[in-house]
Scaffold this active site. Structure first.
Site, PDB file in Angstrom:
ATOM      1  N   HIS A  91      18.920  92.510  -3.905  1.00 54.92           N
ATOM      2  CA  HIS A  91      19.844  91.951  -4.911  1.00 54.92           C
ATOM      3  C   HIS A  91      19.191  90.827  -5.719  1.00 54.92           C
ATOM      4  O   HIS A  91      19.850  89.861  -6.101  1.00 54.92           O
ATOM      5  CB  HIS A  91      21.110  91.424  -4.246  1.00 54.92           C
ATOM      6  CG  HIS A  91      22.009  92.481  -3.679  1.00 54.92           C
ATOM      7  ND1 HIS A  91      22.255  93.682  -4.297  1.00 54.92           N
ATOM      8  CD2 HIS A  91      22.732  92.495  -2.525  1.00 54.92           C
ATOM      9  CE1 HIS A  91      23.087  94.406  -3.555  1.00 54.92           C
ATOM     10  NE2 HIS A  91      23.379  93.714  -2.480  1.00 54.92           N
ATOM     11  N   LEU A 147      17.566 101.105  -6.247  1.00 53.46           N
ATOM     12  CA  LEU A 147      18.531 100.435  -7.115  1.00 53.46           C
ATOM     13  C   LEU A 147      19.813 100.284  -6.305  1.00 53.46           C
ATOM     14  O   LEU A 147      20.200 101.198  -5.574  1.00 53.46           O
ATOM     15  CB  LEU A 147      18.801 101.249  -8.383  1.00 53.46           C
ATOM     16  CG  LEU A 147      17.642 101.403  -9.374  1.00 53.46           C
ATOM     17  CD1 LEU A 147      18.070 102.288 -10.541  1.00 53.46           C
ATOM     18  CD2 LEU A 147      17.177 100.043  -9.891  1.00 53.46           C
ATOM     19  N   ASP A 148      20.480  99.151  -6.439  1.00 54.29           N
ATOM     20  CA  ASP A 148      21.734  98.936  -5.728  1.00 54.29           C
ATOM     21  C   ASP A 148      22.749  99.998  -6.111  1.00 54.29           C
ATOM     22  O   ASP A 148      22.654 100.620  -7.186  1.00 54.29           O
ATOM     23  CB  ASP A 148      22.298  97.549  -6.053  1.00 54.29           C
ATOM     24  CG  ASP A 148      21.373  96.427  -5.602  1.00 54.29           C
ATOM     25  OD1 ASP A 148      20.600  96.660  -4.662  1.00 54.29           O
ATOM     26  OD2 ASP A 148      21.432  95.338  -6.199  1.00 54.29           O
ATOM     27  N   ARG A 149      23.742 100.174  -5.276  1.00 50.08           N
ATOM     28  CA  ARG A 149      24.768 101.199  -5.508  1.00 50.08           C
ATOM     29  C   ARG A 149      25.378 101.090  -6.904  1.00 50.08           C
ATOM     30  O   ARG A 149      25.577 102.092  -7.602  1.00 50.08           O
ATOM     31  CB  ARG A 149      25.873 101.078  -4.456  1.00 50.08           C
ATOM     32  CG  ARG A 149      26.991 102.106  -4.625  1.00 50.08           C
ATOM     33  CD  ARG A 149      28.180 101.758  -3.753  1.00 50.08           C
ATOM     34  NE  ARG A 149      27.852 101.869  -2.340  1.00 50.08           N
ATOM     35  CZ  ARG A 149      28.001 102.996  -1.636  1.00 50.08           C
ATOM     36  NH1 ARG A 149      28.453 104.089  -2.214  1.00 50.08           N
ATOM     37  NH2 ARG A 149      27.695 103.017  -0.355  1.00 50.08           N
TER      38      ARG A 149
END
Length: 268
Positions: A211, A103-105
């Site tokens: 993303h 999962l992205d930051r």
């Protein structure tokens, strides 16, 4: 399964191989009541009783944790400078745990932490079409046919368009809450209805490009301001968990994951 004693103890969280060897030489280890000083001794993980300083060793070949990943934490097993999702799992015994996917930051929500490489591969394999479910808060005015655009695949600048995605728009926060009952989300976006440019979408995808969801919305003229994953295959984020909290998976959750991707199922 039979493995070396030093590996057995290292996997169970008693330190590095060298630290474990020193522990064995000290005479602190017994197998079935017999004191052992040879770290190469084989241990039957199914039948042997191993003790360290008189305490039984709780050995698990695999561990499975459901984590509510908070924003601001990176999805990695280790990092020299920053806190990772593995740092949040305080009760882990295994030293070989890793996050399944990423999962992205700034993305929150469900993350599976395990050391089961075969299960991870099958959950992430594009050929298995395992569905991941998210909720996105989006700014900007979307085209009327946005659902069809997502269903048909979008050009996000890669060699191939995205695979078909299921998109559903919630009319307001109240409609969202009737299905998700997420008090944390409701508090965060309590003033959502005052901003007509913000919209809540449910999106389900079967791939995991860089993303991807953010780029999909950008392709139709919108921007994601908040993204949270709620599900991965049959596994759904426990509503009792708060950001940064975790728990072990339950037996029925293991079984459903097994059905999701036909991976070998091993009970802890």
């Amino acid at each position: 399964m039979k493995i070396r004693l030093d590996k057995y103890l290292a996997d169970a969280g008693f330190g590095t191989r060298n630290e474990v060897k020193a522990l064995v030489k000290s005479g602190a280890i017994t197998i079935n009541g017999e004191k052992i000083k040879d770290s190469s001794q084989k241990v039957d993980t199914d039948t042997d009783e191993v003790n360290v300083n008189g305490e039984d060793v709780d050995y698990s070949e695999y561990e499975y944790y459901m984590l509510y990943k908070p924003a601001g934490i990176i999805t990695a097993s280790r990092d020299k400078k920053e806190e990772t999702v593995l740092n949040l799992i305080k009760s882990k015994k295994r030293r070989d745990l890793f996050p399944v996917g990423r999962l992205d930051r700034d993305t929150e929500g469900l993350l599976l932490i395990t050391n089961d490489g075969e299960l991870s591969h099958k959950l992430l394999s594009p050929g298995k079409h395992v569905e991941k479910g998210y909720v996105a808060v989006v700014t900007g005015y979307s085209p009327d046919d946005i659902e069809a655009l997502f269903e048909n695949g979008l050009d996000i600048g890669d060699e191939k368009p995205t695979k078909p995605a299921k998109l559903r728009r919630f009319s307001d926060l109240e409609e969202f809450m009737t299905e998700y009952d997420d008090s944390y989300f409701a508090e965060k976006f309590s003033k959502l209805k005052e901003d007509e440019s913000l919209t809540i979408y449910e999106i389900k995808i079967t791939e995991g490009r860089y993303h991807e969801i953010k780029r999909m919305f950008e392709a139709v003229g919108c921007s994601v301001v908040y993204l949270k994953r709620y599900s991965m295959g049959s596994l759904t984020l426990d509503p009792e968990l708060k950001p940064g909290e975790y728990r072990k998976l339950k037996i029925d959750e293991y079984k459903k994951l097994k059905t999701t991707c036909t991976a070998p199922f091993l009970v802890i």
